[in-house]
Design a protein around this motif. Structure first.
Motif, PDB file in Angstrom:
ATOM      1  N   TYR A   4     -46.399   5.219  47.792  1.00 26.27           N
ATOM      2  CA  TYR A   4     -47.149   5.003  46.567  1.00 26.27           C
ATOM      3  C   TYR A   4     -48.601   4.647  46.844  1.00 26.27           C
ATOM      4  CZ  TYR A   4     -45.545   0.459  48.117  1.00 26.27           C
ATOM      5  OH  TYR A   4     -45.242  -0.618  48.894  1.00 26.27           O
ATOM      6  N   SER A 221     -44.665   2.511  39.349  1.00 25.53           N
ATOM      7  CA  SER A 221     -44.164   1.158  39.580  1.00 25.53           C
ATOM      8  C   SER A 221     -42.857   0.908  38.846  1.00 25.53           C
ATOM      9  CB  SER A 221     -45.214   0.137  39.128  1.00 25.53           C
ATOM     10  OG  SER A 221     -44.735  -1.177  39.318  1.00 25.53           O
ATOM     11  N   GLU A 222     -41.852   0.449  39.580  1.00 26.78           N
ATOM     12  CA  GLU A 222     -40.556   0.131  38.990  1.00 26.78           C
ATOM     13  C   GLU A 222     -40.452  -1.318  38.517  1.00 26.78           C
ATOM     14  OE1 GLU A 222     -36.814   0.647  37.498  1.00 26.78           O
ATOM     15  OE2 GLU A 222     -38.223   2.161  38.194  1.00 26.78           O
ATOM     16  N   GLY A 227     -42.620  -1.528  34.820  1.00 23.67           N
ATOM     17  CA  GLY A 227     -41.255  -1.066  34.667  1.00 23.67           C
ATOM     18  C   GLY A 227     -40.673  -1.382  33.301  1.00 23.67           C
ATOM     19  N   ALA A 230     -41.584   1.490  31.101  1.00 25.61           N
ATOM     20  CA  ALA A 230     -40.708   2.634  31.370  1.00 25.61           C
ATOM     21  C   ALA A 230     -39.330   2.420  30.766  1.00 25.61           C
ATOM     22  CB  ALA A 230     -40.610   2.857  32.878  1.00 25.61           C
ATOM     23  N   ARG A 231     -38.805   1.205  30.884  1.00 25.45           N
ATOM     24  CA  ARG A 231     -37.473   0.944  30.328  1.00 25.45           C
ATOM     25  C   ARG A 231     -37.490   0.983  28.798  1.00 25.45           C
ATOM     26  NH1 ARG A 231     -37.424  -1.702  35.227  1.00 25.45           N
ATOM     27  NH2 ARG A 231     -38.411  -3.637  34.544  1.00 25.45           N
ATOM     28  N   THR A 272     -46.204  -2.983  45.186  1.00 25.54           N
ATOM     29  CA  THR A 272     -45.343  -2.159  44.331  1.00 25.54           C
ATOM     30  C   THR A 272     -45.424  -2.586  42.864  1.00 25.54           C
ATOM     31  OG1 THR A 272     -43.445  -3.607  44.702  1.00 25.54           O
ATOM     32  CG2 THR A 272     -43.721  -1.739  46.209  1.00 25.54           C
TER      33      THR A 272
END
Length: 335
Positions: A4, A221-222, A227, A230-231, A272
């Protein structure tokens, strides 16, 4: 090198074209204009800390919508002269905590205002400022009101941050001509936003900044906070266009492009949480739209083997020395 991060050479050239809404500047002029009619200071009272070398005050100022926002104001004890001042913004999920938790800047001789994060405290640190504005969105701060830029949590938080600069300039013992904004992670993204909205700051120091190059950050990025966006979209699939539109009003790259103050950046290449390229996107375009005869000075420190923690104490020492050189150029020359 983590996948990344890309190479350092690629990062140093990374300057994506961020989609800005046509009314970006008007949006923020209108937002901040709504606060002008309200007196900024609501309450200032001494706070006992048992720290003999420092004095602290519990400050309440009027933030977005006139909402009361809490802060700690701390300065070296027994110093009557107006001091250069640092306004600090806290990270995601943190509040202002207790007044003895963040002492670097007042111990270094600065007046220091630490702003609470409305509604965020409790996950990583204590705070006592509410965010009373509800709107459709997700369960976490980064998704509160995310379907409309006028309802978005970060519209309120960034407005609070600008008002914090106004508040500190109204406090006793502050040299209003020498005000610096500082932050790490979310605080770093907020500091960049203030730098793009307040044109008479002395300096900005930002480390691992959140809120930059938002679409790319969500893709890379998780962990939280990206994140969490994204969720949210994984459930609310139809909301993607509205979410990207809202985030375009708070992207740190857009604010960085408008900034005029000297800037000091720090980034860990194994980060991250706030991917390195997103911070470089802000750094590489810092001051590009400021319309200054000479671009603002900027400096980047990279930590190849560190993540979101960055350079920690080593970086803080660099920040202290850099800010002293900006505020007192003769000191730097003497060294």
């Amino acid at each position: 090198m983590p996948h990344y991060a890309s190479t350092l050479d690629e990062l140093q050239r990374y300057a994506p074209e961020i989609v800005e809404p046509d009314d970006f500047d008007q949006f923020w002029r209108d937002t901040l204009a709504e606060t002008v009619a309200r007196p900024v200071l609501v309450d200032v009272r001494p706070e006992s800390t048992d720290l003999r070398l420092l004095d602290s005050w519990d400050v309440t100022f009027a933030g977005f919508g006139g909402d009361p926002v809490r802060a700690w104001y701390t300065r070296p004890a027994g110093v009557a002269d107006p001091l250069p001042t640092v306004v600090e913004y806290a990270g995601y999920g943190r509040g202002r905590g207790l007044p003895h938790e963040r002492l670097t800047w007042p111990v270094a001789g600065y007046a220091h205002l630490l702003m609470d994060n409305r509604g965020q405290a409790g996950q990583y640190g204590a705070g006592d400022t509410a965010d009373p504005h509800g709107a459709p969105g997700g369960p976490s701060p980064v998704t509160w009101g995310i379907l409309d830029p006028r309802d978005y949590h970060y519209r309120r938080l960034i407005t609070d941050a600008v008002r914090a600069v106004e508040a500190v300039r109204a406090l006793p013992g502050v040299d209003g001509d020498r005000v610096t904004v500082v932050g790490n992670s979310q605080g770093g993204g907020i500091a960049l936003a203030v730098a793009g909205l307040v044109d008479d700051l002395s300096a900005v120091l930002t480390t691992a900044p959140f809120l930059c190059d938002m679409q790319r950050a969500v893709a890379l990025s998780e962990p939280a906070p990206y994140g969490e966006i994204a969720r949210y979209l994984a459930v609310h699939r139809e909301a993607e266009d509205a979410v990207w539109r809202t985030l375009s009003y708070v992207d740190g790259v857009s604010f960085a492009r408008r900034a005029t103050a000297p800037a000091h950046f720090g980034i860990g290449l194994r980060d991250t949480v706030c991917p390195p390229r997103t911070g470089f996107a802000a750094y590489n375009q810092y001051g590009a739209a400021a319309q200054l005869p000479v671009p603002p000075a900027r400096e980047m420190h990279v930590y190849p083997f560190n993540g979101h923690e960055g350079g920690e104490a080593v970086h803080v020492r660099r920040q202290l020395r850099w800010l002293d050189s900006v505020l007192h150029p003769a000191h730097a020359f003497a060294h």
